[in-house]
Design a protein around this motif. Structure first.
Motif, PDB file in Angstrom:
ATOM      1  N   MET A 152       0.840  -1.180   0.000  1.00 30.86           N
ATOM      2  CA  MET A 152       0.000   0.000   0.000  1.00 30.86           C
ATOM      3  C   MET A 152       0.886   1.245   0.000  1.00 30.86           C
ATOM      4  N   THR A 153       0.613   2.134  -0.947  1.00 27.90           N
ATOM      5  CA  THR A 153       1.392   3.371  -1.023  1.00 27.90           C
ATOM      6  C   THR A 153       0.705   4.465  -0.210  1.00 27.90           C
ATOM      7  N   LYS A 154       1.450   5.517  -0.008  1.00 23.97           N
ATOM      8  CA  LYS A 154       0.940   6.643   0.762  1.00 23.97           C
ATOM      9  C   LYS A 154      -0.194   7.327  -0.004  1.00 23.97           C
ATOM     10  N   LEU A 155      -1.326   7.549   0.675  1.00 19.58           N
ATOM     11  CA  LEU A 155      -2.455   8.236   0.049  1.00 19.58           C
ATOM     12  C   LEU A 155      -2.208   9.739   0.045  1.00 19.58           C
ATOM     13  N   LYS A 156      -2.733  10.399  -0.957  1.00 21.32           N
ATOM     14  CA  LYS A 156      -2.607  11.850  -1.054  1.00 21.32           C
ATOM     15  C   LYS A 156      -3.908  12.489  -0.580  1.00 21.32           C
ATOM     16  N   MET A 187      -8.499  -0.048   5.002  1.00 21.85           N
ATOM     17  CA  MET A 187      -7.234   0.246   5.680  1.00 21.85           C
ATOM     18  C   MET A 187      -7.172  -0.413   7.057  1.00 21.85           C
ATOM     19  N   LYS A 188      -8.290  -0.349   7.778  1.00 25.27           N
ATOM     20  CA  LYS A 188      -8.308  -0.947   9.111  1.00 25.27           C
ATOM     21  C   LYS A 188      -8.147  -2.468   9.033  1.00 25.27           C
ATOM     22  N   ALA A 189      -8.779  -3.058   8.008  1.00 24.69           N
ATOM     23  CA  ALA A 189      -8.632  -4.506   7.827  1.00 24.69           C
ATOM     24  C   ALA A 189      -7.182  -4.855   7.500  1.00 24.69           C
ATOM     25  N   GLU A 190      -6.573  -4.038   6.633  1.00 23.73           N
ATOM     26  CA  GLU A 190      -5.173  -4.273   6.262  1.00 23.73           C
ATOM     27  C   GLU A 190      -4.255  -4.117   7.483  1.00 23.73           C
ATOM     28  N   LEU A 191      -4.554  -3.126   8.314  1.00 19.87           N
ATOM     29  CA  LEU A 191      -3.759  -2.919   9.522  1.00 19.87           C
ATOM     30  C   LEU A 191      -3.868  -4.130  10.457  1.00 19.87           C
ATOM     31  N   ALA A 192      -5.066  -4.689  10.549  1.00 17.29           N
ATOM     32  CA  ALA A 192      -5.259  -5.864  11.399  1.00 17.29           C
ATOM     33  C   ALA A 192      -4.427  -7.042  10.891  1.00 17.29           C
ATOM     34  N   THR A 193      -4.407  -7.253   9.559  1.00 19.17           N
ATOM     35  CA  THR A 193      -3.613  -8.358   9.006  1.00 19.17           C
ATOM     36  C   THR A 193      -2.114  -8.122   9.220  1.00 19.17           C
ATOM     37  N   LEU A 194      -1.692  -6.853   9.106  1.00 21.64           N
ATOM     38  CA  LEU A 194      -0.282  -6.534   9.323  1.00 21.64           C
ATOM     39  C   LEU A 194       0.117  -6.767  10.781  1.00 21.64           C
ATOM     40  N   ARG A 195      -0.789  -6.460  11.690  1.00 22.12           N
ATOM     41  CA  ARG A 195      -0.486  -6.683  13.110  1.00 22.12           C
ATOM     42  C   ARG A 195      -0.395  -8.175  13.426  1.00 22.12           C
ATOM     43  N   VAL A 196      -1.246  -8.959  12.747  1.00 19.66           N
ATOM     44  CA  VAL A 196      -1.169 -10.420  12.922  1.00 19.66           C
ATOM     45  C   VAL A 196       0.176 -10.913  12.401  1.00 19.66           C
ATOM     46  N   ALA A 219       7.539 -10.724   7.605  1.00 13.87           N
ATOM     47  CA  ALA A 219       8.689 -10.114   6.940  1.00 13.87           C
ATOM     48  C   ALA A 219       8.840  -8.652   7.372  1.00 13.87           C
ATOM     49  N   ALA A 220      10.047  -8.151   7.219  1.00 17.68           N
ATOM     50  CA  ALA A 220      10.342  -6.772   7.616  1.00 17.68           C
ATOM     51  C   ALA A 220       9.581  -5.768   6.753  1.00 17.68           C
ATOM     52  N   SER A 221       9.319  -6.145   5.493  1.00 14.57           N
ATOM     53  CA  SER A 221       8.592  -5.228   4.603  1.00 14.57           C
ATOM     54  C   SER A 221       7.162  -5.014   5.110  1.00 14.57           C
ATOM     55  N   LYS A 222       6.565  -6.075   5.668  1.00 13.47           N
ATOM     56  CA  LYS A 222       5.212  -5.932   6.215  1.00 13.47           C
ATOM     57  C   LYS A 222       5.222  -5.074   7.474  1.00 13.47           C
ATOM     58  N   LEU A 223       6.252  -5.213   8.269  1.00  9.88           N
ATOM     59  CA  LEU A 223       6.324  -4.420   9.493  1.00  9.88           C
ATOM     60  C   LEU A 223       6.490  -2.938   9.170  1.00  9.88           C
ATOM     61  N   ALA A 224       7.205  -2.648   8.095  1.00 11.69           N
ATOM     62  CA  ALA A 224       7.407  -1.255   7.692  1.00 11.69           C
ATOM     63  C   ALA A 224       6.104  -0.644   7.155  1.00 11.69           C
ATOM     64  N   LYS A 225       5.201  -1.495   6.638  1.00 10.95           N
ATOM     65  CA  LYS A 225       3.941  -0.994   6.081  1.00 10.95           C
ATOM     66  C   LYS A 225       2.974  -0.531   7.168  1.00 10.95           C
ATOM     67  N   ILE A 226       3.177  -1.005   8.395  1.00 11.87           N
ATOM     68  CA  ILE A 226       2.248  -0.650   9.475  1.00 11.87           C
ATOM     69  C   ILE A 226       2.181   0.868   9.644  1.00 11.87           C
ATOM     70  N   LYS A 227       3.328   1.520   9.635  1.00  7.61           N
ATOM     71  CA  LYS A 227       3.368   2.975   9.812  1.00  7.61           C
ATOM     72  C   LYS A 227       2.613   3.683   8.686  1.00  7.61           C
ATOM     73  N   VAL A 228       2.844   3.238   7.452  1.00  2.00           N
ATOM     74  CA  VAL A 228       2.198   3.861   6.292  1.00  2.00           C
ATOM     75  C   VAL A 228       0.680   3.722   6.383  1.00  2.00           C
ATOM     76  N   VAL A 229       0.229   2.524   6.767  1.00  2.00           N
ATOM     77  CA  VAL A 229      -1.215   2.279   6.855  1.00  2.00           C
ATOM     78  C   VAL A 229      -1.834   3.125   7.966  1.00  2.00           C
ATOM     79  N   ARG A 230      -1.151   3.233   9.101  1.00  2.00           N
ATOM     80  CA  ARG A 230      -1.664   4.052  10.203  1.00  2.00           C
ATOM     81  C   ARG A 230      -1.785   5.519   9.792  1.00  2.00           C
ATOM     82  N   LYS A 231      -0.789   6.016   9.086  1.00  2.00           N
ATOM     83  CA  LYS A 231      -0.831   7.408   8.628  1.00  2.00           C
ATOM     84  C   LYS A 231      -1.947   7.609   7.593  1.00  2.00           C
ATOM     85  N   ASN A 232      -2.150   6.599   6.732  1.00  2.00           N
ATOM     86  CA  ASN A 232      -3.237   6.679   5.749  1.00  2.00           C
ATOM     87  C   ASN A 232      -4.591   6.742   6.446  1.00  2.00           C
TER      88      ASN A 232
END
Length: 123
Positions: free
Chosen positions: A1-5, A24-33, A40-53
């Motif tokens: 997921m990329t940063k939303l404008k 977004m909330k569903a995606e955040l839940a899957t990332l937290r699981v 993977a580290a790439s999924k952990l890095a996405k958590i911040k982006v999703v929260r900001k979105n």
């Protein structure tokens, strides 16, 4: 997921924003699981982006709601508290200018009967 404008989000309707928020909330839940299960580290890095979105979506949604409310209440005698100017508590409770300089009837009579004296003597 990329940063939303934010400007892209502003062009969407309220229903679309809420749908995107649910996604977004569903995606955040899957990332937290994935974080708990050692993802993977790439999924952990996405958590911040999703929260900001999610925060961006909520901000745009609330501003839309507030502008609609302002249109609805425009021209009415009273405004809801959250639409009134914030200023400070002291300023909000202070007397208005016309109230500040009002005189009681007795004061008006006294001022008209006993005006301020004028003296011709100058120093």
């Amino acid at each position: 997921m990329t940063k939303l404008k934010a400007y892209e989000l502003r062009s969407k309707t309220s229903k679309e924003l809420l749908k995107e928020l649910d996604d977004m909330k569903a995606e955040l839940a899957t990332l937290r699981v994935a974080k708990v299960s050692g993802g993977a580290a790439s999924k952990l890095a996405k958590i911040k982006v999703v929260r900001k979105n999610i925060a961006r979506i909520l901000t745009v949604y609330s501003t839309k709601q507030k502008t609609e409310a302002r249109k609805q209440w425009k021209g009415k005698k009273y405004l809801p508290l959250d639409l009134r100017p914030k200023k400070t508590r002291k300023i909000r409770r202070a007397l208005k200018v016309e109230q500040k300089f009002m005189k009681l009837p007795k004061q008006k009579v006294k001022l008209s009967n006993f005006p301020m004296r004028r003296f011709a003597v100058s120093m």
